[in-house]
Design a protein around this motif. Structure first.
Motif, PDB file in Angstrom:
ATOM      1  N   ASP A  21       0.595  -1.047  -0.091  1.00  0.00           N
ATOM      2  CA  ASP A  21       0.198   0.032   0.054  1.00  0.00           C
ATOM      3  C   ASP A  21       0.803   1.401   0.067  1.00  0.00           C
ATOM      4  O   ASP A  21       0.427   2.242  -0.736  1.00  0.00           O
ATOM      5  N   CYS A  22       1.976   1.090   0.610  1.00  0.00           N
ATOM      6  CA  CYS A  22       2.808   2.563   0.803  1.00  0.00           C
ATOM      7  C   CYS A  22       3.530   2.722  -0.181  1.00  0.00           C
ATOM      8  O   CYS A  22       3.918   3.679  -0.829  1.00  0.00           O
ATOM      9  N   SER A  27      -2.558   5.318  -3.065  1.00  0.00           N
ATOM     10  CA  SER A  27      -3.183   4.783  -1.934  1.00  0.00           C
ATOM     11  C   SER A  27      -3.411   5.838  -0.950  1.00  0.00           C
ATOM     12  O   SER A  27      -2.963   6.987  -0.996  1.00  0.00           O
ATOM     13  N   ALA A  29      -2.359   5.560   2.162  1.00  0.00           N
ATOM     14  CA  ALA A  29      -1.206   5.690   2.921  1.00  0.00           C
ATOM     15  C   ALA A  29      -0.348   6.938   2.362  1.00  0.00           C
ATOM     16  O   ALA A  29      -0.088   7.603   3.120  1.00  0.00           O
ATOM     17  N   THR A  35      -3.615   3.518   6.442  1.00  0.00           N
ATOM     18  CA  THR A  35      -3.824   2.113   5.493  1.00  0.00           C
ATOM     19  C   THR A  35      -4.271   1.249   6.700  1.00  0.00           C
ATOM     20  O   THR A  35      -4.521   1.099   7.685  1.00  0.00           O
TER      21      THR A  35
END
Length: 96
Positions: A21-22, A27, A29, A35
């Motif tokens: 996700d990062c 995203s 995040a 997240t």
């Protein structure tokens, strides 16, 4: 979805999802610094039994370029663990 196996494996697999996700520029995040990871109800039970502090320490051990703090346990279609994300390297251009 991350299903419960054992503590160390849980931490590794949660960290893997957080890193994924990062690294996505679209995203939550990246935009909001949060997240979430979908997990099984048995993992939630283990998370509550072992404790958030232990899990966060275990997860952060497997993260590169960021760290997380526990935000909340949530439900949507599945159970999820929600985290605040703090990135290690701050780009000087965007620093206040």
């Amino acid at each position: 979805m991350v299903a419960h196996k054992d503590f160390e494996s849980n931490c590794k697999r949660i960290a893997k999802q957080i890193m994924k996700d990062c690294q996505d520029p679209t995203s939550d995040a990246m935009f909001f610094g949060t997240t979430s990871v979908d997990v099984s109800s048995s993992l939630i039970d283990d998370f509550n039994k072992v404790g958030a502090k232990s899990y966060i320490k275990g997860i952060n051990k497997y993260l590169n370029g960021c760290s997380v703090t526990f935000k909340t346990i949530g439900t949507d279609d599945n159970w999820c663990l929600c985290f605040n994300v703090e990135f290690d390297d701050v780009d000087a251009e965007f620093e206040d």
